[in-house]
Write a protein that holds these residues in place. Structure first.
Motif, PDB file in Angstrom:
ATOM      1  N   UNK A 134      -3.034  24.238  -9.751  1.00 50.02           N
ATOM      2  CA  UNK A 134      -2.118  23.098  -9.585  1.00 50.02           C
ATOM      3  C   UNK A 134      -2.170  22.270 -10.859  1.00 50.02           C
ATOM      4  N   UNK A 135      -1.010  22.106 -11.480  1.00 49.30           N
ATOM      5  CA  UNK A 135      -0.967  21.448 -12.800  1.00 49.30           C
ATOM      6  C   UNK A 135      -0.729  19.946 -12.694  1.00 49.30           C
ATOM      7  N   UNK A 136      -0.345  19.467 -11.516  1.00 47.79           N
ATOM      8  CA  UNK A 136      -0.148  18.032 -11.366  1.00 47.79           C
ATOM      9  C   UNK A 136       0.643  17.693 -10.115  1.00 47.79           C
ATOM     10  N   UNK A 137       0.605  16.397  -9.778  1.00 48.77           N
ATOM     11  CA  UNK A 137       1.371  15.890  -8.621  1.00 48.77           C
ATOM     12  C   UNK A 137       2.309  14.788  -9.105  1.00 48.77           C
ATOM     13  N   UNK A 138       3.552  14.863  -8.651  1.00 47.46           N
ATOM     14  CA  UNK A 138       4.539  13.816  -8.940  1.00 47.46           C
ATOM     15  C   UNK A 138       4.736  13.012  -7.667  1.00 47.46           C
ATOM     16  N   UNK A 139       4.512  11.702  -7.740  1.00 46.69           N
ATOM     17  CA  UNK A 139       4.927  10.854  -6.630  1.00 46.69           C
ATOM     18  C   UNK A 139       6.268  10.268  -7.034  1.00 46.69           C
ATOM     19  N   UNK A 140       7.328  10.876  -6.512  1.00 50.03           N
ATOM     20  CA  UNK A 140       8.673  10.432  -6.875  1.00 50.03           C
ATOM     21  C   UNK A 140       9.093   9.289  -5.950  1.00 50.03           C
ATOM     22  N   UNK A 141      10.008   8.468  -6.430  1.00 53.10           N
ATOM     23  CA  UNK A 141      10.498   7.305  -5.666  1.00 53.10           C
ATOM     24  C   UNK A 141       9.309   6.438  -5.256  1.00 53.10           C
ATOM     25  N   UNK A 142       8.366   6.305  -6.155  1.00 50.98           N
ATOM     26  CA  UNK A 142       7.096   5.642  -5.870  1.00 50.98           C
ATOM     27  C   UNK A 142       7.261   4.134  -5.684  1.00 50.98           C
ATOM     28  N   UNK A 143       8.150   3.537  -6.443  1.00 47.16           N
ATOM     29  CA  UNK A 143       8.351   2.076  -6.390  1.00 47.16           C
ATOM     30  C   UNK A 143       9.724   1.756  -6.988  1.00 47.16           C
ATOM     31  N   UNK A 144      10.143   0.498  -6.864  1.00 46.85           N
ATOM     32  CA  UNK A 144      11.312   0.050  -7.634  1.00 46.85           C
ATOM     33  C   UNK A 144      10.875  -1.140  -8.479  1.00 46.85           C
ATOM     34  N   UNK A 145      11.517  -1.284  -9.619  1.00 47.65           N
ATOM     35  CA  UNK A 145      11.220  -2.439 -10.461  1.00 47.65           C
ATOM     36  C   UNK A 145      12.295  -3.489 -10.211  1.00 47.65           C
ATOM     37  N   UNK A 146      11.860  -4.682  -9.839  1.00 45.79           N
ATOM     38  CA  UNK A 146      12.814  -5.759  -9.542  1.00 45.79           C
ATOM     39  C   UNK A 146      13.608  -6.090 -10.811  1.00 45.79           C
ATOM     40  N   UNK A 157      11.056  -8.153 -12.831  1.00 44.01           N
ATOM     41  CA  UNK A 157      10.341  -7.041 -13.481  1.00 44.01           C
ATOM     42  C   UNK A 157       9.120  -6.555 -12.716  1.00 44.01           C
ATOM     43  N   UNK A 158       8.873  -7.139 -11.526  1.00 46.07           N
ATOM     44  CA  UNK A 158       7.709  -6.723 -10.750  1.00 46.07           C
ATOM     45  C   UNK A 158       7.981  -5.367 -10.075  1.00 46.07           C
ATOM     46  N   UNK A 159       6.943  -4.536 -10.005  1.00 45.03           N
ATOM     47  CA  UNK A 159       7.095  -3.255  -9.300  1.00 45.03           C
ATOM     48  C   UNK A 159       6.831  -3.455  -7.807  1.00 45.03           C
ATOM     49  N   UNK A 160       7.755  -2.985  -6.988  1.00 48.45           N
ATOM     50  CA  UNK A 160       7.624  -3.157  -5.541  1.00 48.45           C
ATOM     51  C   UNK A 160       7.469  -1.784  -4.882  1.00 48.45           C
ATOM     52  N   UNK A 220       1.709  11.593 -11.806  1.00 52.05           N
ATOM     53  CA  UNK A 220       2.683  10.640 -12.361  1.00 52.05           C
ATOM     54  C   UNK A 220       3.438   9.981 -11.208  1.00 52.05           C
ATOM     55  N   UNK A 221       3.703   8.684 -11.387  1.00 51.11           N
ATOM     56  CA  UNK A 221       4.482   7.959 -10.370  1.00 51.11           C
ATOM     57  C   UNK A 221       5.817   7.579 -10.991  1.00 51.11           C
ATOM     58  N   UNK A 222       6.878   8.083 -10.390  1.00 54.32           N
ATOM     59  CA  UNK A 222       8.217   7.859 -10.945  1.00 54.32           C
ATOM     60  C   UNK A 222       8.963   6.904 -10.014  1.00 54.32           C
ATOM     61  N   UNK A 223       9.570   5.852 -10.558  1.00 56.49           N
ATOM     62  CA  UNK A 223      10.247   4.891  -9.684  1.00 56.49           C
ATOM     63  C   UNK A 223      11.591   5.398  -9.166  1.00 56.49           C
ATOM     64  N   UNK A 224      12.126   4.698  -8.172  1.00 61.55           N
ATOM     65  CA  UNK A 224      13.531   4.899  -7.798  1.00 61.55           C
ATOM     66  C   UNK A 224      14.323   4.204  -8.897  1.00 61.55           C
ATOM     67  N   UNK A 225      15.099   4.973  -9.623  1.00 58.49           N
ATOM     68  CA  UNK A 225      15.788   4.427 -10.785  1.00 58.49           C
ATOM     69  C   UNK A 225      17.262   4.794 -10.677  1.00 58.49           C
ATOM     70  N   UNK A 226      18.077   3.797 -10.479  1.00 65.43           N
ATOM     71  CA  UNK A 226      19.511   4.017 -10.286  1.00 65.43           C
ATOM     72  C   UNK A 226      20.135   4.760 -11.471  1.00 65.43           C
ATOM     73  N   UNK A 227      19.642   4.472 -12.684  1.00 66.33           N
ATOM     74  CA  UNK A 227      20.254   5.116 -13.853  1.00 66.33           C
ATOM     75  C   UNK A 227      19.912   6.618 -13.888  1.00 66.33           C
TER      76      UNK A 227
END
Ligand code: ADP
Length: 281
Positions: free
Chosen positions: A199-211, A215-218, A239-246
């Motif tokens: 196992x080379x790694x774990x991605x936690x996708x949609x981990x948080x959103x940045x206000x 600018x706070x991570x929620x 790696x933790x990847x945020x929910x990012x609209x872009x």
């Protein structure tokens, strides 16, 4: 074990306990050159497995490698759309050629073989597994440093065929915080152990959103558990990847390669480091 077992797995199709899983391995097309193959897996659909496969390929390209994506999610292919690829795959007498994205990522997907992208694939498992295998054996993958396989979700027939038939250098697990992460990771770890694939790694996708205002991570789905679970299994690349609209916009408009916030740069660098070490040994 088969009744008249002669202990030669190469001449037998029996899937018995004493069989070495690697004995099912299939050779890629003789004109293909594929150096590293990584499967991107998830416990269920919609968690961002295709997004992860796409962004890992982009990270590999940015690091100067030739990347490819095999879209093994036959009934829900989304890779060509993310890369803005609408060409059909061409065939020659020698084999099938993958389509190329603007920046040169090689892609093979059910969607580049169908007459219409909207055509549903209503097939039974055996046919789907056979098609995925053909993506490996009949497609001419030219000079690929990193191939990412966007796996169908779960641990069913098709993922099992891929694990047994394609020599994988490792897997990346994609989860989301609400995705019963402990159980999903454990299943993936057990499957990888059974198949003797690291196992080379774990991605936690949609981990948080940045206000956008402060600018706070929620953490919209509650506190992340992924670090503790990764540690439990000795996995150090997370790696933790945020929910990012872009990010959604880039994927939906076929411009994923132009997305310039590289969430996966460090994550891919660790994978590269680990697999480089492996080929040096
Ligand atoms: P899967 O392959 O696991 O079924 P996808 O990669 O297709 O999931 O992602 C499902 C949807 O969520 C897609 O519309 C995708 O653009 C979107 N998406 C995935 N990850 C993110 C993210 N981090 N931020 C915003 N949208 C995302």
């Amino acid at each position: 074990m088969a009744e008249n077992c002669n202990h030669d797995c190469s001449s037998c199709g029996e899937n018995c306990a004493s069989r070495d899983p690697k004995s099912f391995l299939k050779q890629p097309h003789k004109l293909s050159k594929i150096r590293k193959t990584i499967a991107v897996v998830s416990g269920k659909g919609g968690v961002g497995k295709s997004m992860t496969s796409a962004l890992l390929a982009c990270a590999a390209c940015k690091a100067g490698y030739n990347a490819a994506i095999m879209d093994a999610d036959i009934t829900g292919p989304s890779i060509p759309k993310m890369f803005g690829v609408h060409d059909r795959a061409m065939g020659s007498e020698a084999g099938i050629l993958p389509v190329l994205s603007d920046r040169g990522t090689q892609i093979m997907s059910m969607n580049v073989l169908l007459n219409s992208e909207e055509e549903p694939v209503v097939w039974r498992g055996a046919l789907i597994s056979g098609t995925v295998l053909q993506f490996w054996t009949d497609v001419i993958w030219a000079d690929v440093d990193y191939m990412f396989i966007d796996m169908p979700p779960g641990t069913g027939d098709v993922p099992l065929t891929i694990f047994q038939s394609i020599p994988l250098d490792g897997i990346v697990i994609v989860t989301t915080p609400q995705d019963l992460v402990g159980m999903i990771v454990k299943k993936a770890v057990n499957m990888a152990d059974m198949m003797k694939v690291p196992i080379l790694g774990i991605v936690e996708n949609m981990s948080y959103i940045t206000c956008p205002d402060c600018g706070r991570n929620i953490s919209v789905f509650g506190d992340s558990k992924v670090d503790a679970i990764a540690m439990e299994h000795g996995i150090t690349n997370v790696v933790k990847v945020p929910i990012d609209r872009s990010l959604t916009d880039a994927a939906d408009s076929g411009r994923i390669e132009e997305f310039d916030h590289n969430y996966y740069e460090g994550f891919f660098a660790k994978i590269d480091e680990r697999l480089k070490d492996k080929s040096d040994n």
